[in-house]
Design an enzyme around this catalytic site. Structure first.
Site, short mmCIF file in Angstrom:
data_model
loop_
_atom_site.label_atom_id
_atom_site.label_comp_id
_atom_site.label_asym_id
_atom_site.label_seq_id
_atom_site.Cartn_x
_atom_site.Cartn_y
_atom_site.Cartn_z
CB CYS A 120 -50.07 -27.93 28.99
SG CYS A 120 -48.97 -29.03 27.96
CG HIS A 148 -51.95 -26.56 24.80
ND1 HIS A 148 -50.45 -26.94 24.28
CD2 HIS A 148 -51.40 -28.57 25.75
CE1 HIS A 148 -49.01 -27.54 25.18
NE2 HIS A 148 -50.41 -28.89 25.42
CG ASN A 177 -47.42 -29.67 23.25
OD1 ASN A 177 -47.38 -29.04 24.42
ND2 ASN A 177 -47.84 -30.55 24.39
N1 ACO Z 1 -42.98 -43.37 16.50
C1 ACO Z 1 -43.98 -44.48 15.36
N2 ACO Z 1 -44.21 -45.10 16.52
C2 ACO Z 1 -45.18 -44.80 17.10
C3 ACO Z 1 -44.37 -43.44 17.66
C4 ACO Z 1 -43.34 -43.34 17.43
N3 ACO Z 1 -43.36 -41.03 17.31
N4 ACO Z 1 -45.00 -43.10 19.15
C5 ACO Z 1 -46.06 -44.48 19.39
N5 ACO Z 1 -45.71 -45.15 18.89
C6 ACO Z 1 -46.27 -46.45 18.51
C7 ACO Z 1 -46.76 -47.11 19.61
O1 ACO Z 1 -45.76 -48.71 20.70
C8 ACO Z 1 -47.69 -48.00 19.17
O2 ACO Z 1 -47.30 -49.01 18.76
P1 ACO Z 1 -47.93 -50.65 19.09
O3 ACO Z 1 -49.31 -50.28 18.47
O4 ACO Z 1 -47.17 -51.74 18.68
O5 ACO Z 1 -48.04 -51.01 20.86
C9 ACO Z 1 -48.18 -47.59 17.70
O6 ACO Z 1 -47.48 -46.55 18.55
C10 ACO Z 1 -49.38 -46.35 18.98
O7 ACO Z 1 -49.25 -46.01 20.14
P2 ACO Z 1 -50.44 -45.01 21.16
O8 ACO Z 1 -49.57 -43.90 22.37
O9 ACO Z 1 -51.86 -45.70 21.10
O10 ACO Z 1 -50.66 -43.34 20.08
P3 ACO Z 1 -51.99 -42.77 19.61
O11 ACO Z 1 -52.38 -42.73 18.63
O12 ACO Z 1 -52.22 -42.15 21.14
O13 ACO Z 1 -50.48 -41.32 19.93
C11 ACO Z 1 -49.57 -39.74 21.27
C12 ACO Z 1 -49.70 -41.24 20.27
C13 ACO Z 1 -49.13 -38.57 20.09
C14 ACO Z 1 -48.35 -39.20 21.90
C15 ACO Z 1 -51.15 -39.52 21.99
O14 ACO Z 1 -51.46 -40.37 22.88
C16 ACO Z 1 -51.77 -37.82 22.19
O15 ACO Z 1 -50.89 -36.69 21.43
N6 ACO Z 1 -51.78 -38.04 23.58
C17 ACO Z 1 -52.11 -36.80 24.19
C18 ACO Z 1 -50.49 -35.82 24.39
C19 ACO Z 1 -50.43 -34.86 24.99
O16 ACO Z 1 -51.67 -33.78 24.43
N7 ACO Z 1 -49.66 -34.23 26.06
C20 ACO Z 1 -50.40 -32.43 26.26
C21 ACO Z 1 -50.37 -32.56 27.16
S1 ACO Z 1 -48.75 -32.48 28.07
C22 ACO Z 1 -48.35 -31.88 29.26
O17 ACO Z 1 -49.14 -31.17 29.62
C23 ACO Z 1 -46.89 -31.23 29.28
#
Ligand code: ACO
Length: 336
Positions: free
Chosen positions: A112, A254, A284
């Protein structure tokens, strides 16, 4: 006059196929409400079968060249981590498709952060008098490396491409790139990765672990690091130019997750309206994310000639980086 690299053209291209949150909810255990509140994403564009990263890159580049009013550049750089083939680079194929056979062309892989790394490389080639002009393209088709059953990654990523043209000019003029900050921390390699298919874990001759051909991400770990590294990098590039966050007209980050962008703005003390966001419409898009956001900020009239603007990115590697530029006057962005 001090020789500088000047932004003189900007073009984008998104594949026509749109995938909404409701469409994803019909095949995965997720919902429009979860995706919107946890990521800020409403829809994304997905490349159709047979459409490669090089295809997207070429379309965006064609528009950037038109925007710059030129059909020649001295070097073509493609930032991508979904190249058309593991070998060779995608850039020479893109250059030839643009009628630029014979031009220097290579890829930059920083996930990214790729567009910021490629921009810094191109600016260095121009200020070091290796080239008088450059085409810098950020393009990715992450839909081709996602596990179709993985709801955490399927909802986040979209495909797309954005490109800019740089030309040699005066560092004091509008459009000049004024400074860069680049960083990495390879101890975080496992947080954002496709483990299989490289020289470390080969897909032929050895038994790859199931799913290792797909992209993996530790979302919560990435979230906190993204905020820490992007805000640190923005501060560094501003410090070097003796500027403070409040001097910044706009931050173009980003587009990882709207909550990451809002947290960065809060930590930098920037009002939300100074942060350019288009994640709701494209998701993204990895290396394409920053040029697509630049085009969105220019299209809605927010980025104005002479404005100090910082681009900042964070991604796999781990890598991060920022660029400070003065927004150019008279730029016509061409979207596709
Ligand atoms: N729909 C419904 N529920 C979901 C989904 C979904 N699509 N995805 C995860 N959940 C659930 C999980 O299973 C978890 O359930 P649980 O509590 O029963 O275990 C709950 O939601 C919370 O999960 P988290 O992973 O803690 O959710 P979070 O709020 O952190 O959101 C996310 C996840 C969106 C991936 C977030 O962590 C994020 O955006 N991280 C950064 C990603 C990023 O910036 N990437 C950029 C770099 S990537 C690159 O360089 C290619």
């Amino acid at each position: 006059m001090t020789r500088g690299a000047i932004l003189s053209g900007l073009g984008t291209w998104l594949p026509p196929q749109v995938v909404t949150n409701d469409m994803l909810s019909s095949e995965l255990d997720t919902s429009d409400e979860w995706i919107r509140t946890r990521t800020g994403i409403g829809r994304r564009h997905i490349a159709s079968p047979g459409m490669s990263t090089g295809h997207l890159a070429t379309e965006a580049a064609r528009r950037a060249l038109k925007s710059a009013g030129t059909d020649r550049v001295d070097v073509v750089i493609v930032a991508t981590s979904t190249p058309d083939r593991p070998c060779p680079a995608t850039a020479p194929v893109v250059a030839s498709a643009l009628g630029l056979t014979g031009t220097g062309a290579f890829d930059v892989a920083a996930v990214c952060t790729g567009f910021v790394y490629a921009l810094a490389t191109a600016a260095g080639l121009i200020t070091g008098q290796v080239a008088d002009s450059a085409l810098v393209i950020g393009a990715d088709t992450f839909s081709t490396i996602l596990d179709p059953r993985d709801r955490t990654t399927r909802v986040i990523f979209g495909d797309g491409a954005g490109a800019v043209v740089l030309r040699a000019g005066d560092r004091a003029e509008e459009g000049a790139l004024r400074g860069f900050d680049l960083g990495s921390d390879g101890t975080g390699v496992d947080l954002i990765t496709v483990p299989g298919g490289g020289s470390e874990q080969r897909l032929s001759g050895t038994e790859a672990a199931p799913g290792d051909q797909y992209f993996h991400m530790d979302g919560p770990q990435v979230f906190t690091r993204a905020v820490r590294y992007m805000t640190g990098s923005v501060r560094k590039v501003l410090d070097a130019a003796a500027l403070a966050p409040e001097d910044l007209a706009h931050l173009v980050p980003h587009q990882a997750n709207v909550r990451i962008l809002d947290t960065c703005a809060r930590e930098l003390g920037l009002p939300a309206e100074r942060v350019v966001k288009n994640i709701d419409r494209v998701g993204n898009t990895v290396a394409a994310s920053i040029p697509l956001a630049l085009a969105a900020g220019a299209a809605d009239g927010r980025l104005r000639a002479g404005d100090p603007v910082v681009l900042t990115g964070f991604g796999g590697g781990l890598t991060w980086g920022s660029a400070l530029l003065t927004w150019p006057g008279g730029l016509t962005v061409i979207d596709g």
